[in-house]
Design an enzyme around this catalytic site. Structure first.
Site: not given
Lengths: 521, 513
Positions: A213, A289, A323, A420
Site C-alpha cells: 500500500k 521502521e 525519520c 517528532e
C-alpha cells in the site's frame, strides 16, 4: 543516500574527500518538465490495472500549489483481498515464481533497476510534482538510490545461503532460507520511490510476493514503477500495489489472515496499531521502521564549519521530513553561541521555493495536515520559552511552504525537544559534559539514529558505543549505504532494513535433519 | 556447467519452440595481439603463434606470442592500476559490480560470435559453446558482480578495552593461467572473483585457444574497466606461464591445468615471493552406480560425464563403478547410447561430439586406448580414430576394467568410458578413494542412507548425487589431495582473492572535555 545532495549544497566544505560521493553534479541535472503526464492511477493487481471495486477515487494534490493533480483509485478491504489472492496464487507451490532460479530473480531485479534508470528523469519529475521535493534532489538522490538498492538486492538473490550444521549424533542437518510468503508492505510519503525500493528489493530477492500500500499523498511514482515491474517480466501477482488510506486498506493488510508478514514505515503511533493488528489476527511477522528524535552531538573540538553544515542538512534535508532527521542538536557549551549564530546564517541561505527550479533547496511540506502540525509545534516552542532565532512562519501564499526555522535555548522537556516535528525546524540544545549529553541523548523512547561530531578518536568511539540508536554517524550525517543496515532501537522500530540484515525479515529458516547410518567428520 | 545450459525456470517452457541459434560467419579475427593497459601490443620478440581449427586442421590466424618481457610489461600495468589512489582502488565497490555486469551484458550481446569463435578454436560443438560455455561465463560474471559490495568484514568483541574490525582487501596483482578445454569459461572463473574483490589481473590463455579471451579483452575495455586492470598475454607455459608463476611483482597465481604443471607452479611461487597459489588440477573421478538407482538416468549422466566436451574435462567421469547385479545391463545400455552420439562438424547443430584439441592429445588418448586393449579390458565400442583426416576419436567404452590398468589410473582426457564392477558399498568407497586425485565424484542411488553415507565418505571436492557435471556459479569447486588447492566459484572463491586485515584500536575512557 543524502550524501550527494549534501555535497552539492555545501561548496564551502573541503572538496577532495567528498568527490567520490558527488556523482551527480548540478550540471548533469536535466531541465525538468514541471507538468509530467500521469500514466497510471489505478490499482495494480496481477500485472493488470483495476478500478477500486467500490469505484471510489481520491485526489492526489500538488503540495506546491494545493491543486489536484489527478484522481487515483482508492483501494479498500475488498481490493486488498483481491490483491492478497493474486499474491497467494503467485506464491503457490509449483508456480513460475516459486520455480524460478534464484539467479533469475536477480536478473529481473537488475532489469527493473535498468528500467528505473532509463526513466529517471520522468520519475524524478513525477516525484517532485506529487511530493514537493526539489527536482534536483529527486533526480540526483532519490532515483539513483532506488537503482542502487534494486541492484544491490539483485545480487543477493542467489547468495542468501543456508548452512549445513554439524549437530550431535548420527544426523545430517542443513538449513534452507525460504521466502516468508505473501508480504504486506505499507510505505510513507516522504521518500515514495526509495521506500518502495527498500521494500521491493529484499522481498523479491528472497522470493516473496507482495501486496504494497502506497501513501495516499504520493501514489503516482509507485504506480509507474508497477508498470516497469510488469515490463521487465515479473510474473503476474508477484507484486501488487494498492493506493489507498491507512485506516482502510492499510488496516486490511495488517489484519489480513492470509498475509504472512508486514513491513511498515511510518509513524510510531501507527506502528503500534499495526503490531497490534498482527497480533490480533494471524501473528504475522512484523518489521517496523518508525519515527525518531535523533540527537546530533557536536563537541567543542569538532570542525565548526563542517559541524554547522552537517547539522543544517541533518534537520533541513527533505523539508525536515526524514525519520532520521537530526532534530536535537546538542552543542557543547563553549562553542554553543558561535554554533547557533552560524546555524542561523546557514539557514538564511536556504532557498525555499518552486521545487522544479534547480536553485531551490527546499520545497513545500507534503500536505495541509503536516503543514498545520508543524506550525503548531513552532508556536508551542515559542510558548514554552525556546528562543526563535530564525524563521517560524509560512514561506509562501499558496502551497505548504514553511520557512527554515531555528530555535535556540531549547530545553529537554519542551515538546519540540521530545516529539517528532517532521518539518524544517531545528532545535539547538546546550550541554556541558560527555556523560551528561549521553544521558540526555538517550532519554527518549526513540532510538533510530544519532551522530557525533568530534576530532577525538576516543570520544568518537566512547559516545558512538554509548548511544542507544540503530545508526550512529561520526563526523557525517544521513549517510545511507544500501549495503549497511538501518533500523531502530526502542520505539523507533523492529528489525532492520538494507544490507544483508535486511534479508532476514523476508526469510523463514527451515532446518532439515536427516537420519544417517553413520556420521564421519 | 552442463546443467547451466538448461532453460531457466519461469521462462517459456518449451525450448524446442525457440529457434536454435546459428553460428555466424567469421571471416576475420579482429583481436590477435597482447592486451595490456587496455591497448593492443605486439610481442616484444615479434613472435607469433599459429592458431588452428582442430576440426579441419586449417590455420585460423596468427596471435602475438607473449614471453617474459611482455609479462613484465603486463605486470607493471597491473601494478600501476593497483596503486593506492588509482581509479580502480578508489572506485566504489558497487561500481566494480556495475562494470562486471556491463561485461556480462557485452558477452550476451556478442554471444553468437563468441560461441562460434570458441567452437572454431577448440572444436567443441557450437550449441554446447552457446548454451553451456557462454551461459556459464555470463552467469559467472553476473554472480560475482553481485558479490562486489557484499564482502563483509566483521567487528570482533575482543577482550579488554579495544575495538577490533576486519577489512577484506584485494590481494593485489593476480596471475592466472588457464587451459584450452573451456577457454572462455575458465577465463571468467578467474577474472570474475578477482575483479569483484578489487584485484588486477595478468592472465595467460592457452596457446591453443586464445581467441575468445582476446575478444573479451576488447569487451573489458568497452565496459569501462580502467587500463591495466585486466591484461591478457597469450603464450606458452614454459615461457610466459613460468614468468607469471615466478614473478616477484605478482601477489597470487591461480592455475587450472595438469597436476605436473601445478607442481611446477607451486614450486615457482615458493622459490620466488611466496605468492598465494590456487590450483585446479586433474581428476580420475569415480562415478558410482548402485543397483537401486534409476539406471536410465545413471547411464545418461555417466555418459555425459565421460564424453561431454570430447572427454576433455577435469571432472570427467573416467572411472565408472557399477554394482555387480546391474553391471551387464548398464554396459549394454551405455553401448547402445554411445552409438547414438553424432560426431562431426562442430558448427552443425546436430553434432554432439567434435575433435580433440590437437595431435598430441589425440595420440596420447589413442595410446591409452591401445594400453586398455593390451592390458585386457574389454572394448565394447569405439576404440579408433573416427576419420582418416582430423582429430576425431570415436566415443569408446571399455568394460571389465581393473583398478591397476593404466586406463583406471591415468587421466585420459578423451572420450573413453571405463566401466568397472563392484560388490559392496565399503569396497567401492575404498577403491574410489584409492587415488591421488580428489576433484569430483558421483553416486547414483535411490536410497537416502546410501546417498548420505557415500557422499560423505568420498574424498573429493565435489560430489554429485543422481547427477553429473552439475556445476553452478553459486557452488564452490575444487580438489582434495592432488587435484588442487583452494576453491573456485561460490562465496568460497572470494577468500582466495582477499587479504584479511585486522585493525585494533585502543579505546581510552579517560576523556578530556
Amino acid at each position: 543516500m543524502l550524501r550527494a545532495a549534501l555535497t552539492r549544497a555545501c561548496p564551502l566544505l573541503p572538496a577532495a574527500p567528498r568527490l567520490a560521493a558527488c556523482r551527480y553534479s548540478a550540471a548533469a541535472i536535466p531541465a525538468p518538465n514541471p507538468q509530467p503526464d500521469v500514466h497510471y492511477n489505478k490499482l495494480f493487481i496481477n500485472n493488470e490495472w483495476h478500478d477500486a471495486l467500490s469505484k471510489k477515487t481520491f485526489p492526489t494534490i500538488n503540495p506546491s500549489t494545493g491543486e489536484v493533480i489527478c484522481e487515483v483509485a482508492e483501494g479498500d478491504k475488498a481490493d486488498v483481498d483481491k490483491a492478497v489472492k493474486a499474491a497467494r496464487d503467485a506464491f503457490r507451490l509449483g508456480s513460475p515464481w516459486r520455480r524460478m532460479d534464484a539467479s533469475r530473480r536477480g536478473v529481473l531485479l537488475n532489469r527493473l533497476a535498468d528500467a528505473v534508470e532509463r526513466d529517471a528523469g520522468y520519475l524524478a519529475e513525477l516525484e517532485t510534482l506529487d511530493n514537493g521535493k526539489p527536482f534536483s534532489v529527486a533526480y540526483s538522490v532519490d532515483v539513483p538510490m532506488v537503482v542502487k538498492c534494486l541492484r544491490y538486492y539483485a545480487g543477493w538473490a542467489d547468495k542468501w545461503e543456508g548452512k549445513t550444521v554439524p549437530i550431535d549424533g548420527d544426523f545430517f542437518c542443513y538449513t534452507r532460507h525460504e521466502p516468508v510468503g505473501v508480504c504486506g508492505q505499507i510505505i510513507p510519503w516522504n521518500f515514495p520511490l526509495l521506500m518502495q525500493a527498500w521494500k521491493l528489493g529484499p522481498a523479491l530477492a528472497t522470493g516473496n510476493t507482495i501486496v504494497m500500500k502506497v501513501a495516499e499523498q504520493t501514489p503516482l511514482t509507485a504506480l509507474y514503477v508497477a508498470s516497469l515491474i510488469k515490463e521487465v517480466g515479473f510474473p503476474p501477482g508477484v507484486v501488487n500495489i494498492i493506493s489507498g488510506l491507512g485506516h482502510t486498506a492499510g488496516a486490511a493488510i495488517s489484519s489480513h489472515m492470509d498475509v504472512d508478514k508486514i513491513a511498515f514505515t511510518g509513524s510510531t503511533e501507527v506502528g503500534h496499531i499495526i503490531q497490534q493488528a498482527a497480533g490480533a489476527s494471524n501473528l504475522k511477522k512484523v518489521t517496523l521502521e518508525l519515527g525518531g528524535k535523533s540527537p546530533n552531538i557536536i563537541l567543542s573540538d569538532a570542525n565548526m564549519e563542517e559541524a554547522v553544515e552537517q547539522a543544517h542538512m541533518a534537520i533541513f534535508f527533505n523539508m525536515g521530513q526524514c525519520c532520521s532527521a537530526g532534530s536535537r542538536t546538542y552543542v557543547q557549551e563553549s562553542i554553543y553561541n558561535e554554533f547557533v549564530e552560524r546555524s542561523v546564517e546557514r539557514a538564511k541561505k536556504r532557498v525555499v521555493g518552486n521545487p522544479f527550479d534547480l536553485k531551490t533547496d527546499q520545497g513545500p511540506q507534503v500536505d495541509d495536515e503536516q503543514f498545520k502540525k508543524i506550525l503548531g509545534y513552532i508556536s508551542s516552542g515559542k510558548k514554552e520559552g525556546a528562543k526563535l532565532m530564525y524563521g517560524g512562519g509560512v514561506a509562501a501564499d499558496r502551497g505548504y511552504f514553511i520557512q527554515p526555522t531555528v530555535f535556540g535555548e531549547v530545553q529537554d522537556d519542551m515538546k519540540i525537544a521530545r516529539e517528532e516535528i517532521f518539518g524544517p525546524v531545528m532545535q539547538i540544545l546546550k550541554f556541558k559534559t560527555i556523560e551528561e549529553v549521553i544521558e540526555r541523548a538517550n532519554d527518549t523512547n526513540y532510538g533510530l539514529a544519532a551522530a557525533v561530531c568530534t576530532t577525538d578518536i576516543n570520544k568518537a568511539h566512547y559516545i558512538s558505543n554509548s548511544l542507544r540508536a540503530g545508526t550512529v554517524w561520526i563526523n557525517c550525517y544521513n549517510v545511507f549505504g544500501v549495503q549497511a543496515p538501518f533500523g531502530g532501537y526502542k520505539a523507533s522500530g523492529t528489525g532492520r532494513e538494507m544490507g544483508e540484515y535486511g534479508l532476514e525479515a523476508y526469510t523463514e529458516v527451515k532446518t532439515v535433519t536427516t537420519k544417517i547410518p553413520q556420521k564421519n567428520s | 556447467m552442463a546443467q547451466n545450459g538448461t532453460p531457466e525456470n519461469g521462462v517459456p517452457a518449451d525450448p524446442a519452440a525457440l529457434p536454435l541459434p546459428q553460428p555466424c560467419r567469421i571471416t576475420d579475427i579482429k583481436h590477435t595481439k597482447l592486451f595490456i593497459n587496455n591497448e593492443w601490443h605486439s610481442s616484444a620478440k615479434g613472435k607469433t603463434i599459429p592458431i588452428f581449427n582442430p576440426a579441419t586442421g586449417d590455420k585460423i590466424c596468427e596471435v602475438e606470442e607473449a614471453d617474459k618481457a611482455d609479462v613484465d610489461v603486463a605486470v607493471e600495468a597491473a601494478r600501476a592500476a593497483m596503486k593506492r589512489g588509482s581509479a580502480w582502488r578508489r572506485m566504489d565497490v558497487s561500481g566494480r559490480g556495475r562494470l562486471l555486469h556491463k561485461l556480462a551484458e557485452l558477452l550476451e550481446r556478442d554471444r553468437t560470435l563468441l560461441a562460434t569463435m570458441e567452437s572454431m578454436d577448440s572444436g567443441k560443438p557450437f550449441l554446447q559453446s552457446f548454451f553451456i560455455d557462454l551461459e556459464g561465463s555470463i552467469k559467472t560474471l553476473r554472480y560475482y558482480a553481485g558479490w562486489a559490495d557484499k564482502i563483509h568484514g566483521k567487528t570482533m568483541p575482543v577482550d579488554d578495552n579495544f575495538m577490533c574490525f576486519t577489512k577484506h582487501e584485494p590481494v593485489g596483482v593476480c596471475g592466472a593461467i588457464i587451459p584450452w578445454n573451456f577457454p572462455l569459461l575458465m577465463f571468467t572463473w578467474k577474472i570474475a572473483p578477482a575483479l569483484c574483490c578489487g584485484n588486477t589481473v595478468v592472465i595467460k590463455p592457452s596457446e591453443l585457444t586464445p581467441l575468445t579471451a582476446l575478444h573479451v579483452g576488447a569487451l573489458i575495455k568497452e565496459a569501462g574497466f580502467p587500463p591495466g586492470v585486466v591484461n591478457i598475454v597469450p603464450g606458452f607455459g614454459p615461457t610466459s606461464g613460468a614468468a607469471i608463476a615466478s614473478h616477484m611483482g605478482i601477489d597470487k597465481v591461480a592455475f587450472t591445468g595438469s597436476v605436473e604443471v601445478g607442481q611446477l607452479i607451486k614450486e615457482a611461487a615458493a622459490k620466488s615471493n611466496l605468492k598465494r597459489v590456487t590450483l585446479e588440477l586433474g581428476g580420475k573421478n569415480p562415478c558410482i552406480v548402485f543397483g537401486d538407482s534409476d539406471l536410465q538416468l545413471a547411464v545418461q549422466e555417466a555418459q555425459k560425464g565421460a564424453f561431454y566436451n570430447q572427454g576433455q574435462c577435469c571432472t570427467a567421469a573416467s572411472r565408472v563403478f557399477v554394482e555387480e547385479r546391474v553391471y551387464d545391463e548398464f554396459v549394454r545400455l551405455s553401448v547402445e547410447s554411445a552409438k547414438k552420439i553424432v560426431a562431426g562438424d562442430p558448427m552443425d547443430p546436430r553434432t554432439s561430439h567434435g575433435p580433440q584439441i590437437n595431435q598430441q592429445q589425440f595420440e596420447k588418448i589413442l595410446d591409452l586406448v591401445e594400453s586398455g586393449k593390451r592390458e585386457g579390458a574389454k572394448l565394447e565400442c569405439g576404440g579408433h580414430a573416427l576419420q582418416d583426416k582430423g582429430l576425431f576419436i570415436q566415443p569408446t567404452i571399455f568394460s571389465d576394467v581393473k583398478d591397476h590398468m593404466r586406463l583406471a589410473k591415468e587421466e585420459i582426457f578423451g572420450p573413453v568410458q571405463c566401466i568397472m564392477k563392484f560388490k559392496s558399498q565399503e569396497e567401492v568407497i575404498e577403491r574410489a578413494n584409492s587415488t591421488h586425485y580428489g576433484l569430483a565424484a558421483a553416486v547414483f542411488t535411490r536410497s537416502v542412507d546410501r546417498a548420505m553415507s557415500v557422499s560423505s565418505a568420498l574424498e573429493a571436492g565435489t560430489v554429485w548425487v543422481n547427477c553429473y557435471n552439475a556445476l553452478h556459479a553459486q557452488a564452490p569447486f575444487g580438489g582434495y589431495k592432488m587435484s588442487g588447492n583452494g576453491r573456485e566459484l561460490g562465496e568460497y572463491a572470494l577468500a582466495e582473492y582477499t587479504e584479511v586485515k585486522a585493525v585494533t584500536i585502543k579505546l581510552s575512557e579517560q576523556l578530556t572535555l
